[in-house]
Design an enzyme around this catalytic site. Structure first.
Site, PDB file in Angstrom:
ATOM      1  N   ASP A 288       0.822  -1.196   0.000  1.00 46.92           N
ATOM      2  CA  ASP A 288       0.000   0.000   0.000  1.00 46.92           C
ATOM      3  C   ASP A 288       0.867   1.262   0.000  1.00 46.92           C
ATOM      4  O   ASP A 288       1.844   1.347   0.743  1.00 46.92           O
ATOM      5  CB  ASP A 288      -0.887  -0.016   1.259  1.00 46.92           C
ATOM      6  CG  ASP A 288      -1.778   1.197   1.353  1.00 46.92           C
ATOM      7  OD1 ASP A 288      -2.655   1.336   0.488  1.00 46.92           O
ATOM      8  OD2 ASP A 288      -1.580   2.015   2.280  1.00 46.92           O
ATOM      9  N   GLU A 330       1.253  -0.739  -5.074  1.00 45.20           N
ATOM     10  CA  GLU A 330       0.218   0.263  -5.308  1.00 45.20           C
ATOM     11  C   GLU A 330       0.923   1.585  -5.585  1.00 45.20           C
ATOM     12  O   GLU A 330       1.275   2.318  -4.665  1.00 45.20           O
ATOM     13  CB  GLU A 330      -0.719   0.405  -4.089  1.00 45.20           C
ATOM     14  CG  GLU A 330      -1.960   1.206  -4.444  1.00 45.20           C
ATOM     15  CD  GLU A 330      -2.323   2.315  -3.469  1.00 45.20           C
ATOM     16  OE1 GLU A 330      -3.297   3.037  -3.732  1.00 45.20           O
ATOM     17  OE2 GLU A 330      -1.635   2.495  -2.444  1.00 45.20           O
TER      18      GLU A 330
END
Ligand code: GLC
Length: 643
Positions: A288, A330
């Site tokens: 993330d 990401e």
């Protein structure tokens, strides 16, 4: 529960070759680890020492890292180790055309992890064998950022179940051939994480795991070069802690404290957390917000070289401990920043990256009806090594940020700020005649760079037409929804469907009544899965009954034709119509032409392929790939076998 898992472990171990005595088996097992370590150790040491060259205890931290890696390897159950060996032998296992993904919030889809397990049949009915479960680790209510503020990396949110439930679920998924993806939120922890609590209590050792400042002098300098992620919902990159009299760095929400990876203990501990999750059966670790993990005064604190060093180290660590595990980066950044996260052929970093530019360019094309930018984007993708594997998607849990190639768009007299305004006006239904029904996200009028929220169906016009009782409009919206999915499914990589999109779920406005969510319009497209509507998927006259079977059909076509394999060559061809995109895929066996009409008018794609008859895989009709008449918002998947 624990004993159940132990039992499982024992059973799995029993499955190993009976003739090999236990001690020999253990030795062979450790030998595998040693071999993998030997392959990477020099580079790992080099990078680690380079990153922490100023730390006098660098070797001690490195030794600690390696000895823990060995422990995590030993703890890894034999089923996972077998899967590691299988995948090691077949490193392209995730690069073909047989994976179809779906991303979902556990609570929205089925309430709990057990609920997911009970509904695996539905997930399989969606042809899904790559399941991204959105953040499910413990996170404080009302200060969770949709679960991206993690208070404990080894505990599941109470209301969703337990870590044992999660491990059981991954085991069940594996039995059904489903790989599981989980977020690893490594840029920050929640302010409720034990480290943050101890830092807040004044423990210097824990404050050193974050960025603390006594005065605003240094934060002020950071603010000069470091842009904001949430300019309206969480302005500024620092938060004042009055009880401590200190500022703490919080790039995202004030309750998400940025971790300081200059401290090797932070890197080590976070890697241990990642390996712990891998040992619960996670197959794909979603890194993330990875571009943000290294901060440097005087820079924008994004994509710094140290980030790549860390990702490279994580890749090697996975290859040593759990080589079956993939890293999904990401990287929601401008195109030129994304690809470097694949690393190089010799020194790879992420296995998978989000195809964020294609996603945003697709929605730009919906709003402009002009395929020039999308065609260019497809040509760029086509020029990349076939080995680079993207995760393709139309929608996800986040907003759509308009990170487009504005240098290219300048050729069309399109400039960034007014164009973003146009796109947002179009998709929020402000633009005259527009069919989109979305909402703005982080609208900062000073910058004019608001982003956009909404489900695929609502952005395609199904919501508006349905509300107005316009049957024809609904049909057109459904057709567009199918066409956009067809376009996504014909790209190379792993297509990932956002849960609910397969039944054309509309925006959910109820978040506005929830004080914890009301300020964050991303909840517009994070509504609960509508099981009642899902039942309609078998009723051909309903929206669901028209959408679901078509996506099912496209997915089956995709997996049964080798031309969708990522190794196929890719190119675009001229259609002589600015609203129609034609994408060619070709391998030794087949040639495929995907034709997509982004306009509300029936049109002709003026292609002229001289190589014989094609079959439209969708309608089953035989036709020539010449002057193809294509309905408004429609598509074709033409295919020709090469003999
Ligand atoms: C990622 C997530 C997003 C979250 C942010 C902060 O971008 O996708 O939902 O707000 O990270 O963790």
């Amino acid at each position: 529960m624990a004993s159940k898992r132990l039992q499982k472990k024992k059973t799995a171990q029993k499955a190993a070759p009976a003739e090999m005595p236990k001690t020999e088996m253990l030795q062979a097992d450790i030998h595998t680890f040693q071999q993998r370590l030997a392959r990477h150790y020099d580079e790992l040491k080099w990078l680690y020492c380079e990153l922490y060259q100023d730390n006098p205890y660098v070797m001690m931290h490195l030794d600690d890292l390696v000895s823990e890696m060995k422990k995590f390897y030993s703890d890894r159950n034999s089923a996972l180790k077998e899967s590691d060996l299988r995948r090691e032998k077949d490193p392209s296992w995730y690069k073909r055309n047989d994976l179809i993904g779906m991303m979902m919030y556990v609570s929205s889809f089925a309430g709990t992890l057990k609920g997911i397990e009970e509904n695996l049949d539905y997930i399989r009915e969606c042809n899904v064998n790559y399941l991204h479960l959105m953040p499910l680790l413990s996170s404080p209510k009302g200060r969770s950022d949709g679960g991206y503020a993690v208070a404990d990396f080894r505990t599941v949110q109470e209301e969703l179940g337990t870590m044992e439930d999660f491990a059981e679920l991954t085991g069940k998924c594996h039995e059904h051939g489903i790989s599981v993806c989980l977020d690893f939120v490594m840029n920050h922890t929640s302010e409720d994480h034990q480290w943050a609590k101890r830092a807040r209590a004044g423990e210097k050792e824990y404050q050193d795991r974050y960025f603390f400042f006594d005065t605003y002098d240094v934060p002020a300098m950071y603010e000069q070069t470091c842009p904001q992620v949430f300019p309206t919902t969480a302005p500024g990159n620092f938060t004042w802690l009055s009880e401590l009299g200190k500022h703490v760095m919080t790039t995202f929400y004030p309750y998400q404290w940025d971790l300081n990876y200059r401290n090797p203990i932070v890197l080590n501990e976070m890697i241990f957390n990642m390996l712990y999750l891998a040992n619960q059966g996670v197959d794909i670790v979603r890194l993330d917000a990875v571009p943000y993990i290294w901060k440097q005064l005087g820079t924008n604190c994004r994509n710094l070289p140290q980030v790549h060093t860390m990702v490279r180290m994580m890749r090697m660590i996975c290859e040593i401990v759990c080589p079956g595990v993939l890293l999904l980066g990401e990287v929601v950044m401008e195109p030129e920043k994304v690809v470097p996260y694949f690393g190089t052929v010799d020194k790879p970093e992420c296995h998978l990256l989000y195809n964020v530019t294609t996603m945003a360019s697709t929605w730009h094309t919906v709003a402009t009806r002009d395929v020039s930018l999308l065609r260019r984007q497809m040509d760029i993708i086509a020029s990349l090594p076939r080995d680079y594997t993207f995760q393709n998607y139309l929608r996800c849990h986040d907003d759509i940020g308009w990170g487009l190639d504005y240098v290219f768009l300048k050729n069309f007299a399109i400039s960034e700020v007014p164009h973003k305004k146009y796109l947002n006006d179009f998709f929020t239904g402000k633009y005259p005649g527009s069919f989109g029904r979305g909402e703005l996200y982080n609208d900062d009028p000073r910058l004019g760079d608001a982003r956009l929220c909404g489900t695929t169906a609502s952005l395609c016009g199904i919501e508006r037409a349905g509300f107005e009782g316009n049957e024809e409009g609904v049909s057109l919206g459904i057709r567009y929804d199918i066409t956009l999915h067809a376009f996504m499914l014909s790209q190379s990589g792993i297509p990932v469907i956002y849960s609910g999109d397969e039944i054309g779920q509309l925006n959910d406005y109820s978040y506005k009544n929830d004080p914890d969510k009301a300020a964050d319009s991303r909840y517009l497209h994070r509504g609960s899965f509508n099981w009642e509507l899902a039942k309609n998927r078998r009723l051909p006259h309903t929206v669901q009954g028209r959408l679901f079977p078509m996506l099912d059909k496209l997915e089956h076509i995709r997996t049964s034709h080798s031309v969708f394999n990522a190794s196929a060559q890719l190119r675009t061809i001229d259609t002589w119509d600015s609203s129609i995109l034609a994408l060619v895929r070709e391998n030794e066996e087949e040639k495929f032409i995907g034709i997509y009409n982004f306009s509300e008018y029936d049109k002709v794609a003026w292609i002229n392929e001289e190589d014989g008859m094609y079959l439209d895989l969708i309608s089953g009709r035989e036709m020539e790939a010449k002057g193809v008449q294509i309905p408004a918002f429609g598509c074709y998947w033409l295919c020709r076998k090469k003999s």
